[in-house]
Design an enzyme around this catalytic site. Structure first.
Site, PDB file in Angstrom:
ATOM      1  N   CYS A   1     -45.845  50.123 -56.438  1.00 49.55           N
ATOM      2  CA  CYS A   1     -45.905  51.022 -57.601  1.00 49.55           C
ATOM      3  C   CYS A   1     -45.310  52.400 -57.308  1.00 49.55           C
ATOM      4  CB  CYS A   1     -47.336  51.165 -58.091  1.00 49.55           C
ATOM      5  SG  CYS A   1     -48.003  49.622 -58.743  1.00 49.55           S
TER       6      CYS A   1
ATOM      7  N   HIS B   1     -47.874  57.544 -62.623  1.00 48.37           N
ATOM      8  CA  HIS B   1     -47.848  56.079 -62.612  1.00 48.37           C
ATOM      9  C   HIS B   1     -48.933  55.566 -63.560  1.00 48.37           C
ATOM     10  CE1 HIS B   1     -47.773  51.990 -61.432  1.00 48.37           C
ATOM     11  NE2 HIS B   1     -48.918  52.029 -60.767  1.00 48.37           N
TER      12      HIS B   1
ATOM     13  N   ASN C   1     -49.467  48.040 -66.592  1.00 48.83           N
ATOM     14  CA  ASN C   1     -48.873  48.512 -65.339  1.00 48.83           C
ATOM     15  C   ASN C   1     -47.629  47.677 -65.037  1.00 48.83           C
ATOM     16  OD1 ASN C   1     -48.198  49.211 -62.741  1.00 48.83           O
ATOM     17  ND2 ASN C   1     -50.264  48.964 -61.895  1.00 48.83           N
TER      18      ASN C   1
HETATM   19  N1  COA Z   1     -62.989  41.525 -68.210  1.00 42.28           N
HETATM   20  C1  COA Z   1     -64.327  41.600 -68.152  1.00 42.28           C
HETATM   21  N2  COA Z   1     -64.985  41.880 -67.020  1.00 42.28           N
HETATM   22  C2  COA Z   1     -64.260  42.111 -65.913  1.00 42.28           C
HETATM   23  C3  COA Z   1     -62.864  42.049 -65.912  1.00 42.28           C
HETATM   24  C4  COA Z   1     -62.225  41.736 -67.136  1.00 42.28           C
HETATM   25  N3  COA Z   1     -60.881  41.656 -67.240  1.00 42.28           N
HETATM   26  N4  COA Z   1     -62.418  42.319 -64.664  1.00 42.28           N
HETATM   27  C5  COA Z   1     -63.487  42.547 -63.921  1.00 42.28           C
HETATM   28  N5  COA Z   1     -64.615  42.425 -64.657  1.00 42.28           N
HETATM   29  C6  COA Z   1     -66.001  42.584 -64.244  1.00 42.28           C
HETATM   30  C7  COA Z   1     -66.185  42.428 -62.760  1.00 42.28           C
HETATM   31  O1  COA Z   1     -66.263  41.087 -62.420  1.00 42.28           O
HETATM   32  C8  COA Z   1     -67.458  43.192 -62.538  1.00 42.28           C
HETATM   33  O2  COA Z   1     -68.544  42.342 -62.866  1.00 42.28           O
HETATM   34  P1  COA Z   1     -69.873  42.352 -61.970  1.00 42.28           P
HETATM   35  O3  COA Z   1     -70.403  43.734 -62.084  1.00 42.28           O
HETATM   36  O4  COA Z   1     -70.691  41.307 -62.651  1.00 42.28           O
HETATM   37  O5  COA Z   1     -69.416  41.993 -60.600  1.00 42.28           O
HETATM   38  C9  COA Z   1     -67.414  44.298 -63.586  1.00 42.28           C
HETATM   39  O6  COA Z   1     -66.427  43.908 -64.541  1.00 42.28           O
HETATM   40  C10 COA Z   1     -67.052  45.650 -63.030  1.00 42.28           C
HETATM   41  O7  COA Z   1     -65.983  45.471 -62.133  1.00 42.28           O
HETATM   42  P2  COA Z   1     -65.353  46.705 -61.390  1.00 42.28           P
HETATM   43  O8  COA Z   1     -64.289  46.205 -60.460  1.00 42.28           O
HETATM   44  O9  COA Z   1     -66.396  47.594 -60.839  1.00 42.28           O
HETATM   45  O10 COA Z   1     -64.684  47.455 -62.609  1.00 42.28           O
HETATM   46  P3  COA Z   1     -63.943  48.801 -62.574  1.00 42.28           P
HETATM   47  O11 COA Z   1     -64.575  49.738 -63.516  1.00 42.28           O
HETATM   48  O12 COA Z   1     -63.645  49.294 -61.181  1.00 42.28           O
HETATM   49  O13 COA Z   1     -62.541  48.413 -63.216  1.00 42.28           O
HETATM   50  C11 COA Z   1     -60.309  47.868 -62.541  1.00 42.28           C
HETATM   51  C12 COA Z   1     -61.738  47.416 -62.574  1.00 42.28           C
HETATM   52  C13 COA Z   1     -59.471  46.811 -61.812  1.00 42.28           C
HETATM   53  C14 COA Z   1     -59.822  48.049 -63.961  1.00 42.28           C
HETATM   54  C15 COA Z   1     -60.225  49.228 -61.796  1.00 42.28           C
HETATM   55  O14 COA Z   1     -60.939  49.164 -60.595  1.00 42.28           O
HETATM   56  C16 COA Z   1     -58.812  49.618 -61.480  1.00 42.28           C
HETATM   57  O15 COA Z   1     -58.008  49.869 -62.370  1.00 42.28           O
HETATM   58  N6  COA Z   1     -58.459  49.745 -60.200  1.00 42.28           N
HETATM   59  C17 COA Z   1     -57.110  50.103 -59.810  1.00 42.28           C
HETATM   60  C18 COA Z   1     -56.260  48.885 -59.879  1.00 42.28           C
HETATM   61  C19 COA Z   1     -54.800  49.194 -59.827  1.00 42.28           C
HETATM   62  O16 COA Z   1     -54.374  50.171 -60.361  1.00 42.28           O
HETATM   63  N7  COA Z   1     -54.032  48.343 -59.188  1.00 42.28           N
HETATM   64  C20 COA Z   1     -52.613  48.416 -59.181  1.00 42.28           C
HETATM   65  C21 COA Z   1     -52.075  49.250 -58.105  1.00 42.28           C
HETATM   66  S1  COA Z   1     -51.614  50.824 -58.551  1.00 42.28           S
END
Ligand code: COA
Length: 336
Positions: free
Chosen positions: A116, A256, A286
């Site tokens: 990214c 980004h 993204n």
């Molecule tokens: N729909 C519904 N629930 C989802 C889900 C989806 N698409 N994806 C994950 N969950 C659930 C998880 O399983 C978790 O459930 P649990 O509590 O029962 O285990 C819950 O939602 C919370 O998950 P968590 O990972 O804590 O959520 P979050 O608030 O951190 O959001 C992301 C997850 C991935 C959106 C966030 O962490 C993120 O954007 N991270 C950066 C990722 C990124 O940018 N990657 C690319 C590189 S730059």
């Protein structure tokens, strides 16, 4: 006499596929909801490239869009850099293919992989080719077909990514336009939190890796989230200091587009008003190396010559950093 050559962005182009994958469609594919995706990421829809097309096709479309809007002769392009994590092939770079498809007969080129952060890192490389005096017209494209490496059975990742390509032309600056300074970092420890585990030289493709779906993107979202906020904020502050700017001096932030919450927190930590921060994640998700040039393309009419832009990114590796640029006059007068 100051003989320094500055590199300026003199044209922008972009391409996103027609097919829209919105949150309602994703609700039918995995256990998720529009409410969850919107509140946790800010994404409403993303674009998906049609079967049979590759990253080079999107890159070529973005280049053609740029050339058609500016009237630049394709024969004059000397270098084509494609920032991508989704090359058409493991062997045979994407840049020569994209150059051929876009009709760039005289360009040499290469692929640049920094996930990214690819476009941001490569911006510094492209600028150096001009600042050295060696080249006069360098095209830099950020292009990724994320749908090729995302597992559409994994709700943790498939809601986040989309396909697209953005292109910029860099030329020796005739006005204030310049790529001013950069602060870039990397940390190989990040590979355990965000990668495609198999299919590379570390772990070749086997029946087992395919069964375990280890040839798709895997990530620990929370760890990436925290590191992205800290990395983008810290390097932004450092590069502002290097350029002798305060946050008040910055006209626009082009971050980004990984998660709207990351963008919001970085903006808050930097103390920069929301109105100055460019966001199009709701429409594209993204698109990895394409997010920054797609933002420059989408919002080009807002940028005025002389405006100070802060670009910042974070990605797999980990790779991250920030750059300050001065917007120059565009060849097409900022008309998209
Ligand atoms: N729909 C519904 N629930 C989802 C889900 C989806 N698409 N994806 C994950 N969950 C659930 C998880 O399983 C978790 O459930 P649990 O509590 O029962 O285990 C819950 O939602 C919370 O998950 P968590 O990972 O804590 O959520 P979050 O608030 O951190 O959001 C992301 C997850 C991935 C959106 C966030 O962490 C993120 O954007 N991270 C950066 C990722 C990124 O940018 N990657 C690319 C590189 S730059």
């Amino acid at each position: 006499m100051n003989t320094r050559i500055n590199a300026a962005i003199t044209a922008v182009g972009g391409y996103v596929p027609d097919t829209v994958l919105n949150n309602a469609k994703l609700e039918k594919m995995v256990d998720t909801s529009d409410e969850w995706i919107t509140s946790r990421t800010g994404i409403k829809e993303r674009r998906i490239l049609e079967a049979g097309k590759a990253t080079s096709d999107m890159a070529a479309m973005a280049i053609k869009n740029l050339l058609n809007n500016t009237g630049v002769n394709p024969d004059e392009i000397e270098v084509l850099i494609i920032a991508t994590s989704t090359p058409d092939h493991q062997l045979a770079p994407t840049a020569p293919l994209a150059a051929q498809k876009a009709g760039l007969k005289n360009a040499w080129g290469f692929d640049f992989n920094a996930a990214c952060s690819g476009f941001l890192y490569a911006l510094s490389v492209a600028a150096s080719l001009l600042e050295s005096g060696r080249h006069k017209k360098v095209l830099l494209v950020g292009a990724d077909k994320m749908s090729a490496i995302v597992n559409y059975e994994d709700r943790n990742t498939c809601v986040l990514f989309g396909d697209g390509a953005g292109a910029v032309l860099l030329e020796p600056s005739k006005d204030a336009g310049a790529v001013l300074d950069t602060v870039y970092r990397s940390d190989g420890n990040g590979v355990q939190f965000l990668s495609i585990p198999a299919g590379g030289s570390a772990e070749g493709t086997t029946e087992q890796t395919l069964l375990e779906k280890r040839h798709y993107v895997e990530q620990d979202g929370r760890t990436v989230f925290k590191n992205a906020i800290n990395g983008m904020t810290a390097t932004s502050m450092e590069v502002l200091e290097k350029c002798n700017f305060t946050t008040e001096d910055i006209d626009w932030v082009v971050p980004h587009q990984a998660n709207l919450r990351i963008i919001d927190v970085v903006g808050e930590k930097l103390g920069i008003a929301k109105e100055k921060i460019k966001v199009n994640i709701q429409r594209y998700g993204n698109t990895t190396a394409a997010t920054l040039p797609l933002c420059l393309w989408d919002f080009q009419n807002d940028f005025k010559p002389g405006d100070k832009l802060l670009l910042t990114a974070f990605g797999a590796g980990f790779t991250w950093g920030s750059t300050c640029i001065i917007w120059g006059g565009l060849r097409n007068n900022n008309k998209k």
